[in-house]
Design an enzyme around this catalytic site. Structure first.
Site, PDB file in Angstrom:
ATOM      1  CD  GLU A 146      -2.483  -3.184  12.175  1.00  0.00           C
ATOM      2  OE1 GLU A 146      -2.674  -4.570  11.889  1.00  0.00           O
ATOM      3  OE2 GLU A 146      -1.503  -2.694  11.659  1.00  0.00           O
ATOM      4  NE  ARG A 149       1.185  -7.727  -1.330  1.00  0.00           N
ATOM      5  CZ  ARG A 149       0.564  -7.448  -0.337  1.00  0.00           C
ATOM      6  NH1 ARG A 149      -0.439  -8.025   0.326  1.00  0.00           N
ATOM      7  NH2 ARG A 149       0.563  -6.112  -0.116  1.00  0.00           N
TER       8      ARG A 149
END
Length: 192
Positions: A116, A79
């Site tokens: 990740e 965002r």
């Protein structure tokens, strides 16, 4: 007014435990984006900090325009792109776009960063900045710092000067600011 604005912003951040996976406390800024007064307050606060800290020395605001993954809170593409152009407008500056690899036309330079689950790359157009221009990197949230560091590396490849990185929210327990090295960092709100 600044304290009132900060409270207005803080009240619009909500928490969701165990999202997107167990053990994660997700900080959701959607209510802030829905409330024009809170969103304006966040931009006003970030702009106020930058004006106080850098005066008229900033040439551009840099942020990443979204790519494919829009929900990961640890990347500028989530965002953060909503804050870059708004902050640039508030300061009367232009906004430089950083994108995922393959999303920008023309010659680009790239920097990779760890996720990740693997690796990703960011790009910027080679002619986006002139050497020596002063830039501030903006995002909605700083978590592990990998994306923001990659953005700084890209700007360094263009020989721009990164004055500072700023974000709305910082997850301090993830120590993302440490990945930024000597680049100053500022956040409006800090959470463990």
């Amino acid at each position: 007014m600044a304290e009132h604005d900060l409270q207005l912003v803080a009240r619009r951040i909500r928490s969701f435990p165990d999202f997107p996976i167990p053990g994660v406390l997700f900080r959701d800024i959607s209510p802030l984006l829905k409330d024009p007064d809170s969103f304006r307050a966040s931009i006003r606060l970030l702009a106020g900090h930058l004006k106080t800290t850098h005066g008229g020395k900033i040439d551009y605001i840099a942020g990443e325009w979204p790519g494919a993954a829009l929900l990961c809170p640890a990347r500028l593409d989530s965002r953060g792109f909503l804050f870059g152009p708004s902050l640039a407008q508030e300061l009367g500056l232009g906004c430089v776009l950083i994108r995922k690899r393959g999303k920008l036309p023309g010659p680009t330079v790239s920097a990779s960063y760890a996720l990740e689950y693997g690796k990703a790359e960011l790009e910027i157009q080679k002619d986006a900045l002139e050497p020596g221009q002063k830039v501030v990197v903006v995002d909605d949230l700083l978590a592990t710092g990998g994306t923001m560091r990659a953005a700084c590396e890209l700007l360094g490849q263009l020989r721009a000067e990164v004055l500072e990185c700023v974000s709305l929210v910082e997850l301090t327990s993830l120590k993302g600011r440490e990945k930024l090295g000597a680049v100053p960092f500022f956040s409006l709100l800090q959470y463990e």
